[in-house]
Design an enzyme around this catalytic site. Structure first.
Site, PDB file in Angstrom:
ATOM      1  N   LYS A 243       0.840  -1.205   0.000  1.00  0.00           N
ATOM      2  CA  LYS A 243       0.000   0.000   0.000  1.00  0.00           C
ATOM      3  C   LYS A 243       0.872   1.251   0.000  1.00  0.00           C
ATOM      4  O   LYS A 243       1.791   1.383   0.789  1.00  0.00           O
ATOM      5  CB  LYS A 243      -0.898   0.009   1.241  1.00  0.00           C
TER       6      LYS A 243
ATOM      7  N   THR B 248      -7.802  10.185   6.956  1.00  0.00           N
ATOM      8  CA  THR B 248      -7.146   8.933   6.578  1.00  0.00           C
ATOM      9  C   THR B 248      -7.067   7.939   7.736  1.00  0.00           C
ATOM     10  O   THR B 248      -6.414   6.905   7.621  1.00  0.00           O
ATOM     11  CB  THR B 248      -5.710   9.210   6.077  1.00  0.00           C
TER      12      THR B 248
ATOM     13  N   GLY C 267      -7.886   4.916   9.714  1.00  0.00           N
ATOM     14  CA  GLY C 267      -8.620   3.671   9.459  1.00  0.00           C
ATOM     15  C   GLY C 267      -8.722   3.263   8.001  1.00  0.00           C
ATOM     16  O   GLY C 267      -9.485   2.359   7.666  1.00  0.00           O
ATOM     17  N   THR C 268      -7.943   3.895   7.122  1.00  0.00           N
ATOM     18  CA  THR C 268      -8.007   3.494   5.704  1.00  0.00           C
ATOM     19  C   THR C 268      -7.594   2.034   5.533  1.00  0.00           C
ATOM     20  O   THR C 268      -8.201   1.295   4.764  1.00  0.00           O
ATOM     21  CB  THR C 268      -7.089   4.367   4.827  1.00  0.00           C
ATOM     22  N   GLY C 269      -6.557   1.631   6.257  1.00  0.00           N
ATOM     23  CA  GLY C 269      -6.058   0.264   6.117  1.00  0.00           C
ATOM     24  C   GLY C 269      -7.075  -0.759   6.606  1.00  0.00           C
ATOM     25  O   GLY C 269      -7.302  -1.795   5.971  1.00  0.00           O
ATOM     26  N   CYS C 270      -7.713  -0.463   7.758  1.00  0.00           N
ATOM     27  CA  CYS C 270      -8.742  -1.362   8.309  1.00  0.00           C
ATOM     28  C   CYS C 270      -9.886  -1.493   7.313  1.00  0.00           C
ATOM     29  O   CYS C 270     -10.364  -2.590   7.015  1.00  0.00           O
ATOM     30  CB  CYS C 270      -9.301  -0.812   9.619  1.00  0.00           C
TER      31      CYS C 270
END
Ligand SMILES: Nc1ncnc2c1ncn2[C@@H]1O[C@H](COP(=O)(O)OP(=O)(O)OP(=O)(O)O)[C@@H](O)[C@H]1O
Ligand SMILES: Cc1ncc(CO)c(N)n1
Ligand SMILES: [Mg+2]
Length: 738
Positions: A409, A443, A445-448
């Site tokens: 990512k 941004t 919590g974008t990964g979650c």
């Protein structure tokens, strides 16, 4: 604790004493369970009841709680063993054995009862039984086999798929199954495979079992078998998030549930840890006992078929081990591991000494989604990648050493781009997803959110590359709208439902009928006002003077000419042919109405009067709606002219305003007839349906503007009816004929 262990049918061993030979059945079973066998079925047709009981004692020791233990036939022995406290879980019955209904009766609800079924007739019988009588079906044989020389004709994988698809029970494929068949059988809907000689007669039963277990787990890394029948799937993927809680709702479990719902899944959540955090940072972490984590996981697995698992914050080594054990036992079909180590705010979410344990978890995952810092740790690099090509190189190294797909990512790259890349060393594929960086502070919590969306879309579409593309498209839309939520002063959350709400997909969106009722109720005061007007009362009982009536008709003629023009604008803007034709017909009808007014009431020679203020105001309102080229609002503004006249006409004709309106000698009888005309009622219904359907499918914001336009037009109708008796300057004109 659950009443019984979760039934894992993925790999079943059916014992054969002759093939186990001198090693003994118990020793072969111990090896097979170590190799991945999850259910053991003791089959010994020759042994006496006492011998079977003794064997069960030995097998219970050999299994040591790691697998389900069943017995072929021998219901009475199973009942006796269970009464004696032996960990015997149930019975598997053939078509010629005691009836399954009796077995269920004798063993009770928490025992496992399996049944051999390989024809449509067998399935029909099972279907008529009460739910819960049979736990699974043994379906076979798949290939001709020497173990059961009297077997029915081989079904092949396609025959198996047909039976699996025709009933809702888990189906275990049995009879001549080879390791190379396992992936195809799983794709064909098998809940598992059962083996006999492939393990019992193997020189190394543990290695043989391992080969089958791996074939079962790794089926996704093989190309799909051509002609394989897809398993019957639930239409909404059931997605489990195993992660930490973020009370501010932007990351962790809370983000996962929103992301799963927004991308079309049914979300479930097992909480690994609680954080005290907000958009600015993490203040504290509380990790509940791992035993309770295991309780949560088992509660799900014991009851619910999980289509995909997303794993987030794992906090420490003990939590990682607990989740790893559970994954090994339940082997969910899709596992996405977001290796959360550090939050966006920079706070640690994983103990430093747990990184090695996390690496051990990778083989349980199908996809791992590290950010740049996490990728460097997992790949064993000295430092996070500084460039995108370095990131891809690290992802390739990680995928090559672990055999797991990696999504690299680019969220934390400097620069104008935020690309991601899906790397799969096993298939030597690299798919890049380019994307401009979105200028936003939202941004958190974008990964979650991304990993949950990928798990959901993978379960829904069956394809990783599609899943990533769909999840990214959704996330980017959610990122763009994040700041509108105004949550917190730090890195705010993305707006998980921005796209859904934008497209009017809100579950609270009304139906067309609800819109109609809502708007109609919303103008109740206006309608009452019209009913009480002296003009309407006089019109109804025929006492209205000719002069105000003539005033009214002249204004109405003026009105209709411009109303027709605005109807024509609606026709021009209409999104489909039906609506276009309707508005065009209505425009023509309004012109015809105007001409008819002149012909029958006003006389050709009448010079048109000046429009009264109420007329001008109403026409300005309509013209403004037309000029905005805003079709939904325009047709909402056009509607009351249909709706209020049709309603009034129908009620006048029904005698609601007194019997005089029904008298053929009523001075305005032919005027009254126009609005009670059935043809006008039909046009009114079509107009209402078109407008309410448009409103029901519009966004809440557009719907609200439509409602206001509708209400405003209704108020103009009231003023228009009031004008003849309140406007002072009545233009002189000819006599109104009766
Ligand atoms: N400003 C941005 N514009 C566009 N995409 C972004 C932006 N920030 C992050 N992304 C995307 O969001 C996803 C998550 O990436 P990121 O590298 O931020 O993960 P992360 O650090 O694990 O997130 P988290 O903070 O939730 O742990 C990726 O698809 C990434 O490309
Ligand atoms: C609970 C939790 N999980 C994950 C993250 C990563 O953003 C976070 N901030 N909080
Ligand atoms: Mg992350």
């Amino acid at each position: 604790m659950s009443a019984r262990r979760a039934l894992d049918l993925s790999l079943t061993l059916v014992t054969d004493a002759a093939q186990c030979g001198a090693r003994g059945v118990a020793s072969v079973v111990a090896d097979a369970v170590a190799g991945g066998v999850r259910t053991v079925q003791l089959r010994d047709k020759a042994a006496s009841d006492t011998e079977v009981l003794r064997q069960l004692e030995a097998l219970a020791d050999a299994i040591d709680g790691r697998a389900t233990l069943l017995v072929n036939d021998r219901l009475e022995v199973v009942a006796a063993a269970r009464r004696a406290g032996l960990p015997v879980d149930g019975v598997h019955l053939g078509q010629g054995d005691v009836p399954v209904l009796r077995a269920r009766d004798v063993l009770g609800a928490d025992a496992i009862v399996g049944l051999t079924a390989n024809t449509a007739a067998h399935l029909e019988v099972v279907e008529r039984m009460p739910r819960g009588t049979v736990d699974y079906l043994g379906v076979g044989v798949i290939r001709p086999t020497a173990t059961k020389p009297d077997h029915p004709p081989a079904l092949g994988i396609e025959g198996f798929a047909r039976i699996a698809a025709a009933n809702p029970l888990p189906c275990v494929a049995i009879g001549g199954v080879r390791a190379e068949d396992v992936a195809d059988l799983r794709a064909a809907g098998a809940a598992g495979v059962a083996v006999v000689s492939a393990v019992c007669a193997a020189a190394d039963p543990r290695a043989a079992a391992q080969e089958f277990a791996r074939a079962w787990t790794n089926r996704e890394r093989r190309p799909a078998a051509s002609g394989a029948v897809r398993p019957p799937q639930a239409t909404v993927p059931r997605v489990l998030s195993i992660a930490g809680s973020d009370p501010s709702g932007g990351a962790g479990i809370q983000a996962d549930l929103k992301a799963i719902a927004a991308t079309g899944g049914y979300g479930m959540a097992v909480i690994t840890a609680l954080t005290a955090q907000n958009t600015r940072g993490v203040r504290a972490v509380h990790v509940p006992p791992a035993t309770f984590l295991a309780e949560q996981l088992d509660a799900i697995a014991d009851d619910i078929a999980v289509d995909a698992v997303k794993i987030g914050m794992l906090a420490n080594t003990e939590v990682i081990r607990t989740v790893g054990d559970w994954l090994a036992r339940t082997r969910p079909p899709v596992v996405v591991l977001d290796p959360v180590m550090v939050a966006t705010s920079g706070d640690r979410l994983l103990d430093a000494d747990a990184e090695a344990a996390l690496r051990d978890l990778l083989p349980h995952a199908d996809l791992v989604t590290p950010n740049l810092a996490e990728l460097a740790v997992l790949a064993g690099a000295d430092a996070p990648a500084g460039t995108w090509s370095e990131a891809i190189a690290q992802a390739e190294a990680l995928s090559a050493t672990t055999g797991v797909r990696v999504l690299a990512k680019g969220g934390h790259l400097g620069g104008a781009d935020a690309p991601d890349a899906l790397v799969d060393a096993a298939s030597a594929r690299l798919v890049e997803y380019p994307g401009e960086r979105i200028a936003t502070t939202a941004t958190h919590g974008t990964g979650c959110s991304l990993s949950s969306a990928i798990a959901t879309r993978r379960a829904a579409t069956g394809d990783w590359e599609t899943a990533v593309a769909e999840a990214r498209r959704w996330l980017r839309e959610s990122l763009r709208h994040g700041e509108t939520l105004r949550v917190g002063g730090g890195h705010g959350p993305v707006h998980h439902f921005a796209g859904l709400w934008e497209r009017g997909g809100l579950a609270t969106a009304p139906t067309p009928a609800e819109v109609e009722a809502d708007w109609w109720d919303g103008i109740a005061d206006v309608r009452r006002g019209i009913d009480e007007l002296p003009f309407i009362r006089g019109l109804a009982d025929g006492t209205l003077e000719r002069e105000p009536f003539r005033f009214y008709l002249a204004q109405d003629a003026l009105y209709l000419r411009d109303y027709a023009r605005v109807l024509a604008v609606a026709a021009a803007l209409a999104p489909d042919a039906t609506a276009q034709a309707f508005w065009a017909r209505s425009a023509e009808g309004a012109i015809a109405g105007e001409l008819e007014l002149h012909r029958s009431w006003l006389g050709r020679t009448t010079a048109p009067p000046d429009p009264a203020p109420a007329t001008t105001a109403y026409l300005d309102h309509l013209a403004a709606a037309g000029a905005r080229v805003d079709y939904p609002v325009l047709i909402a503004a056009l509607l009351p002219c249909f709706q209020l006249y049709a309603d009034l006409g129908a009620r006048l004709a029904a005698g609601e305003f007194g019997p005089a309106a029904l008298d053929p000698a009523h001075p305005y009888a032919s005027w009254l007839a126009t609005y009670a005309d059935p043809g006008f009622a039909v046009a009114n219904r079509q107009a209402i349906d078109l407008v309410s359907a448009t409103a029901a499918h519009a966004t809440p914001e557009v719907r609200e503007r439509m409602r206001r336009a509708h209400r405003r037009s209704s108020e103009h109708e009231l003023a228009f009816f009031a004008a003849p008796l309140t406007t002072s300057a009545i233009a002189p004109g000819e006599e109104v004929p009766a």
